[in-house]
Write an enzyme that holds these catalytic residues in place. Sequence first.
Site, PDB file in Angstrom:
ATOM      1  N   ARG A 126       9.695  38.684  45.519  1.00 29.06           N
ATOM      2  CA  ARG A 126       8.936  38.960  44.285  1.00 29.06           C
ATOM      3  C   ARG A 126       7.817  37.952  44.027  1.00 29.06           C
ATOM      4  NH1 ARG A 126      14.069  39.982  42.691  1.00 29.06           N
ATOM      5  NH2 ARG A 126      14.559  42.197  42.722  1.00 29.06           N
ATOM      6  N   LYS A 148      -7.457  39.187  44.898  1.00 32.09           N
ATOM      7  CA  LYS A 148      -7.109  40.522  45.394  1.00 32.09           C
ATOM      8  C   LYS A 148      -6.483  40.391  46.772  1.00 32.09           C
ATOM      9  CE  LYS A 148     -10.932  43.260  43.620  1.00 32.09           C
ATOM     10  NZ  LYS A 148     -11.826  44.338  44.081  1.00 32.09           N
ATOM     11  N   GLU A 190     -22.707  38.991  52.174  1.00 29.35           N
ATOM     12  CA  GLU A 190     -22.129  38.906  50.824  1.00 29.35           C
ATOM     13  C   GLU A 190     -22.744  37.732  50.032  1.00 29.35           C
ATOM     14  OE1 GLU A 190     -20.024  41.246  49.692  1.00 29.35           O
ATOM     15  OE2 GLU A 190     -19.205  42.150  51.515  1.00 29.35           O
ATOM     16  N   LYS A 232     -18.996  33.789  42.395  1.00 31.38           N
ATOM     17  CA  LYS A 232     -17.957  34.829  42.335  1.00 31.38           C
ATOM     18  C   LYS A 232     -16.901  34.442  41.303  1.00 31.38           C
ATOM     19  CE  LYS A 232     -14.606  37.718  44.637  1.00 31.38           C
ATOM     20  NZ  LYS A 232     -13.956  38.233  45.839  1.00 31.38           N
ATOM     21  N   GLU A 242     -10.896  43.557  36.919  1.00 30.60           N
ATOM     22  CA  GLU A 242     -11.956  44.489  37.261  1.00 30.60           C
ATOM     23  C   GLU A 242     -12.143  45.643  36.288  1.00 30.60           C
ATOM     24  OE1 GLU A 242     -11.721  46.253  41.213  1.00 30.60           O
ATOM     25  OE2 GLU A 242     -13.718  45.486  41.608  1.00 30.60           O
ATOM     26  N   ARG A 246     -16.964  42.628  36.445  1.00 25.60           N
ATOM     27  CA  ARG A 246     -16.641  42.319  37.846  1.00 25.60           C
ATOM     28  C   ARG A 246     -17.233  43.374  38.789  1.00 25.60           C
ATOM     29  NH1 ARG A 246     -10.887  40.034  40.333  1.00 25.60           N
ATOM     30  NH2 ARG A 246     -11.500  40.100  42.521  1.00 25.60           N
ATOM     31  N   ASN A 250     -19.865  44.878  43.234  1.00 24.43           N
ATOM     32  CA  ASN A 250     -19.918  46.059  44.101  1.00 24.43           C
ATOM     33  C   ASN A 250     -21.347  46.482  44.425  1.00 24.43           C
ATOM     34  OD1 ASN A 250     -17.144  46.281  44.253  1.00 24.43           O
ATOM     35  ND2 ASN A 250     -17.018  47.540  42.414  1.00 24.43           N
ATOM     36  N   HIS A 253     -22.212  48.347  47.574  1.00 22.29           N
ATOM     37  CA  HIS A 253     -20.938  48.780  48.151  1.00 22.29           C
ATOM     38  C   HIS A 253     -20.651  50.273  47.980  1.00 22.29           C
ATOM     39  CE1 HIS A 253     -20.259  44.579  48.800  1.00 22.29           C
ATOM     40  NE2 HIS A 253     -19.081  44.802  49.348  1.00 22.29           N
ATOM     41  N   HIS A 257     -19.922  51.404  51.525  1.00 19.82           N
ATOM     42  CA  HIS A 257     -18.627  51.951  51.962  1.00 19.82           C
ATOM     43  C   HIS A 257     -18.795  53.311  52.620  1.00 19.82           C
ATOM     44  CE1 HIS A 257     -16.249  49.246  48.994  1.00 19.82           C
ATOM     45  NE2 HIS A 257     -16.154  48.762  50.223  1.00 19.82           N
ATOM     46  N   HIS A 269     -18.763  45.704  58.101  1.00 17.80           N
ATOM     47  CA  HIS A 269     -18.854  45.806  56.648  1.00 17.80           C
ATOM     48  C   HIS A 269     -20.156  45.184  56.139  1.00 17.80           C
ATOM     49  CE1 HIS A 269     -17.520  45.904  52.487  1.00 17.80           C
ATOM     50  NE2 HIS A 269     -17.795  44.619  52.377  1.00 17.80           N
TER      51      HIS A 269
HETATM   52  N1  NAD Z   1      -9.627  40.377  48.867  1.00 18.32           N
HETATM   53  C1  NAD Z   1     -10.920  40.509  48.665  1.00 18.32           C
HETATM   54  O1  NAD Z   1     -11.424  40.319  47.566  1.00 18.32           O
HETATM   55  C2  NAD Z   1     -11.791  40.873  49.831  1.00 18.32           C
HETATM   56  C3  NAD Z   1     -13.181  40.771  49.707  1.00 18.32           C
HETATM   57  C4  NAD Z   1     -13.956  41.064  50.809  1.00 18.32           C
HETATM   58  C5  NAD Z   1     -13.367  41.450  52.000  1.00 18.32           C
HETATM   59  N2  NAD Z   1     -12.020  41.551  52.089  1.00 18.32           N
HETATM   60  C6  NAD Z   1     -11.371  41.956  53.349  1.00 18.32           C
HETATM   61  O2  NAD Z   1     -11.713  41.043  54.374  1.00 18.32           O
HETATM   62  C7  NAD Z   1     -11.552  41.689  55.627  1.00 18.32           C
HETATM   63  C8  NAD Z   1     -12.702  41.313  56.541  1.00 18.32           C
HETATM   64  O3  NAD Z   1     -12.721  39.923  56.730  1.00 18.32           O
HETATM   65  P1  NAD Z   1     -13.251  39.285  58.087  1.00 18.32           P
HETATM   66  O4  NAD Z   1     -14.566  39.831  58.412  1.00 18.32           O
HETATM   67  O5  NAD Z   1     -13.091  37.818  57.977  1.00 18.32           O
HETATM   68  O6  NAD Z   1     -12.246  39.943  59.148  1.00 18.32           O
HETATM   69  P2  NAD Z   1     -11.199  39.341  60.165  1.00 18.32           P
HETATM   70  O7  NAD Z   1     -10.146  38.589  59.482  1.00 18.32           O
HETATM   71  O8  NAD Z   1     -10.778  40.476  61.012  1.00 18.32           O
HETATM   72  O9  NAD Z   1     -12.065  38.325  61.023  1.00 18.32           O
HETATM   73  C9  NAD Z   1     -13.059  38.830  61.884  1.00 18.32           C
HETATM   74  C10 NAD Z   1     -12.804  38.389  63.329  1.00 18.32           C
HETATM   75  O10 NAD Z   1     -13.159  37.015  63.447  1.00 18.32           O
HETATM   76  C11 NAD Z   1     -12.068  36.275  63.958  1.00 18.32           C
HETATM   77  N3  NAD Z   1     -12.178  34.947  63.360  1.00 18.32           N
HETATM   78  C12 NAD Z   1     -12.077  34.620  62.040  1.00 18.32           C
HETATM   79  N4  NAD Z   1     -12.333  33.312  61.868  1.00 18.32           N
HETATM   80  C13 NAD Z   1     -12.601  32.794  63.093  1.00 18.32           C
HETATM   81  C14 NAD Z   1     -12.963  31.497  63.557  1.00 18.32           C
HETATM   82  N5  NAD Z   1     -13.156  30.467  62.733  1.00 18.32           N
HETATM   83  N6  NAD Z   1     -13.132  31.347  64.890  1.00 18.32           N
HETATM   84  C15 NAD Z   1     -12.994  32.393  65.738  1.00 18.32           C
HETATM   85  N7  NAD Z   1     -12.683  33.626  65.355  1.00 18.32           N
HETATM   86  C16 NAD Z   1     -12.490  33.827  64.040  1.00 18.32           C
HETATM   87  C17 NAD Z   1     -10.844  37.064  63.615  1.00 18.32           C
HETATM   88  O11 NAD Z   1      -9.797  36.802  64.506  1.00 18.32           O
HETATM   89  C18 NAD Z   1     -11.350  38.490  63.751  1.00 18.32           C
HETATM   90  O12 NAD Z   1     -11.287  38.879  65.098  1.00 18.32           O
HETATM   91  C19 NAD Z   1     -11.480  43.175  55.343  1.00 18.32           C
HETATM   92  O13 NAD Z   1     -10.161  43.618  55.562  1.00 18.32           O
HETATM   93  C20 NAD Z   1     -11.829  43.275  53.873  1.00 18.32           C
HETATM   94  O14 NAD Z   1     -11.186  44.363  53.227  1.00 18.32           O
HETATM   95  C21 NAD Z   1     -11.226  41.260  51.029  1.00 18.32           C
HETATM   96 ZN    ZN Z   2     -18.064  43.509  50.630  1.00 16.86          ZN
END
Ligand code: NAD
Ligand code: ZN
Length: 370
Positions: A126, A148, A190, A232, A242, A246, A250, A253, A257, A269
């Site tokens: 939990r 999030k 971003e 942010k 949100e 907030r 977007n 986006h 999206h 993305h």
């Molecule tokens: N929670 C939120 O508010 C929020 C906001 C924006 C995005 N997101 C989420 O974030 C995700 C995308 O994040 P991302 O682009 O970081 O994806 P990811 O975690 O898949 O990383 C991208 C790639 O880079 C590699 N990588 C990351 N850091 C590295 C480093 N320092 N050295 C070598 N390789 C590295 C990872 O292994 C992966 O292959 C999506 O799922 C999206 O929905 C969440």
């Molecule tokens: Zn985004």
Amino acid sequence: VRPDGRGLIEVRARGGPYFVHVGPGVLERVPTAAAESARGGRVAVISDDRVGPIHGERVAELCTAHGLEVTYLTFRAGEASKTRKSWSILTDQMLDAGLGRDSCVVAVGGGVTTDLGGFVAATYLRGVPVVQVPTSYLAMIDASVGGKTGVDVRAGKNLVGAFHPPAAVLADTAVLSTLPREERAQGLVEAFKHGAILDEAYFAELTSVTDELLAADTTAATAVVSRSVQLKAEVVENDEFEGGRRQILNFGHTIGHAIEAASDYALGHGSAVALGMLAEAWIGEQTGVTSPGVGGVLAAALEPLLDPGEATVEASDALAYLSSDKKARGGRPRFVLLDRIGQVAEGDGWTHSIDDELVAGALTRVLDRS
Ligand SMILES: NC(=O)c1ccc[n+]([C@@H]2O[C@H](COP(=O)([O-])OP(=O)(O)OC[C@H]3O[C@@H](n4cnc5c(N)ncnc54)[C@H](O)[C@@H]3O)[C@@H](O)[C@H]2O)c1
Ligand SMILES: [Zn+2]
């Protein structure tokens, strides 16, 4: 950014404030943060199998050296792993290891890891604390701040999750040197979005240090990650769940999206959101909401981040996605529009309803780049 070259940002969340540490070397503060969150001295370090060998194992070793008992867990890198299946495997592994309510999760990786690790922490027994250790620009600038967490499901991305603010965030900008250049560009989009919606001077700064940021220069990266987190955080603090403002985060986006989905996620993305920002700026200019010329300024700024060889997307596919999304959400899609660079137009609750024809025109315009 403080005199020691590092940033420290306080984020006020409903459950209490937390700190985001930014700068080269802040990884070394993970054990202290983890120890504060895990009274029982036991932590689960979660990483993907790409980041794990380069940074996750190091974090696990630092924690062990600090006297913590570490359960080190990895999953296969990539968005395809952000699932309930990974969540169930990780939570089972933690249960098997006997981690109690007095333990915490340390998530080391990109946004996939911080979202998945955060959701594991939100639900394990939990809820146990999570210390976020973002390693990509995207995770530092966006995913690890705001609370999030969640996973993707068949019906769409991020549809099952929880609000679970971290206990602390440690964004070590030195680890960006191992992040592939293409991933750097994706995440930096971003930051430009933050400048476009909130801070014109920051937007200008971003355009002047784009090369340094793409080269993972730690001075430029520390300044930019710190400022983006601060921007942010200010938005999220005033609207944690949100309901209202907030939504300005977007910007780019709604269309982004749709473009991302229409490419079957072949397009990153960041690239999709960059095109989304250009399309939404064009819509804003056409409707007289956005100052003339804003689209051109955005296009010039984002150009170094866009890869000309990227997947092509049909405007009709993106449009089809928008109308199916409309059905799913029981209403027309809403658009965040700029007033000018650094300022969002207030509209009706920070969003606007736009005619389908204008949306179609914007999509054709930004997708027909040949
Ligand atoms: N929670 C939120 O508010 C929020 C906001 C924006 C995005 N997101 C989420 O974030 C995700 C995308 O994040 P991302 O682009 O970081 O994806 P990811 O975690 O898949 O990383 C991208 C790639 O880079 C590699 N990588 C990351 N850091 C590295 C480093 N320092 N050295 C070598 N390789 C590295 C990872 O292994 C992966 O292959 C999506 O799922 C999206 O929905 C969440
Ligand atoms: Zn985004």
